[in-house]
Design an enzyme around this catalytic site. Structure first.
Site, PDB file in Angstrom:
ATOM      1  N   SER A 144       0.839  -1.199   0.000  1.00 25.32           N
ATOM      2  CA  SER A 144       0.000   0.000   0.000  1.00 25.32           C
ATOM      3  C   SER A 144       0.871   1.244   0.000  1.00 25.32           C
ATOM      4  O   SER A 144       1.997   1.235   0.518  1.00 25.32           O
ATOM      5  CB  SER A 144      -0.903   0.010   1.237  1.00 25.32           C
ATOM      6  OG  SER A 144      -1.564   1.256   1.362  1.00 25.32           O
ATOM      7  N   TYR A 156      -2.263  -0.299  10.451  1.00 27.97           N
ATOM      8  CA  TYR A 156      -2.328  -0.816   9.082  1.00 27.97           C
ATOM      9  C   TYR A 156      -1.057  -0.450   8.322  1.00 27.97           C
ATOM     10  O   TYR A 156      -0.468  -1.294   7.626  1.00 27.97           O
ATOM     11  CB  TYR A 156      -3.557  -0.249   8.377  1.00 27.97           C
ATOM     12  CG  TYR A 156      -3.681  -0.647   6.926  1.00 27.97           C
ATOM     13  CD1 TYR A 156      -4.057  -1.922   6.566  1.00 27.97           C
ATOM     14  CD2 TYR A 156      -3.414   0.281   5.912  1.00 27.97           C
ATOM     15  CE1 TYR A 156      -4.182  -2.292   5.230  1.00 27.97           C
ATOM     16  CE2 TYR A 156      -3.542  -0.081   4.576  1.00 27.97           C
ATOM     17  CZ  TYR A 156      -3.925  -1.362   4.242  1.00 27.97           C
ATOM     18  OH  TYR A 156      -4.040  -1.720   2.923  1.00 27.97           O
TER      19      TYR A 156
END
Length: 257
Positions: A144, A156
């Site tokens: 990501s 995350y």
């Protein structure tokens, strides 16, 4: 299209979103694709049916990740579907995000669950896959953009940073076998995880941050993964490809050429 005829692939988290797009593209290129899913059997079966209607080959494999015996469950189904064939391509795509995973709200349980699914599972899935994988195979990890720009969801971001390090180290370890390991890092992409993009104002705001003027679609990422899975990427390993349309390159200039 690249030619993956005769190849096999496992794509984790392949029932929806980016994972589904990856599975469909690899199947369109000729691979037999194991469509992994955790809980949404209907979505996984729909992915398989769509692939088969298009002339491709796929089968669904259920395994909830982040729990005891997750890898054993996954590979029991995978090996049954492969029916003695080796594995050529592994795409570690499955991941979760907790939008309460900020520095002030994150809990130990939420932290542990995100790392169990986003980091621990790819590590041990890969470990288990390697004896099945032919030399010259392909491993692609889906990371990501939060590894290089700040986000409130700090836990995350930490999981994806760990995945990037995993890719580089693994590439060095597997080089002698000719197995390439690369990372595809999507930008802001229209998936269930990013349901807030359904708000036109939010989508317009995101478009203003991207050089190409739009947020991503799952196929944008699936096509990049297909490149790394192909023979065209045979001399590329240990790399991270940002697939984000030019996210945050700088302030918009309005220059049209």
């Amino acid at each position: 299209m690249t030619d993956l005829t005769g190849k096999t692939a496992l794509v984790t988290g392949a029932s929806r979103g980016i994972g589904r797009s990856i599975a469909e593209r690899l199947a369109a290129d000729g691979a037999l694709v194991a469509v992994h899913y955790g809980t949404n059997e209907a979505a996984a079966n729909d992915t398989v049916a769509t692939i088969q209607k298009s002339g491709g080959n796929a089968f669904a494999v259920r395994a909830e990740l982040g729990v005891d015996d997750d890898v054993d469950t996954l590979f029991a189904g995978l090996e049954e579907g492969l029916d003695g064939r080796p594995l050529d391509i592994l795409v570690n795509n499955a991941a979760i995000i907790d939008y309460d995973g900020t520095i002030d709200k994150i809990t130990r349980a939420a932290y542990d669950r995100q790392f169990a699914i986003n980091v621990r599972a790819p590590l041990f899935i890969t470990q288990r896959a390697l004896p099945l994988m032919r030399d010259g195979g392909r491993i692609i990890n889906v990371s990501s953009g939060v590894t290089w720009f700040a986000t409130p969801e700090i836990a995350y971001g930490m999981t994806k940073g760990a995945l990037n390090v995993f890719s580089r180290s693994l590439a060095q370890s597997l080089g002698a076998r000719g197995i390439t390991v690369n990372t595809v890092s999507p930008g802001i992409t229209e998936t269930d995880m990013n349901g807030w993009l359904n708000d036109p104002q939010a989508a317009q705001h995101v478009a203003g941050m991207i050089a190409l003027g739009r947020h991503g679609q799952p196929a944008d990422v699936g096509d990049a993964v297909a490149f790394f899975a192909s023979e065209d990427a045979r001399w590329i390993t240990g790399q991270t490809l940002e697939v984000n349309g030019g996210l945050l390159l700088g302030p918009p200039t309005g220059y049209a050429g």
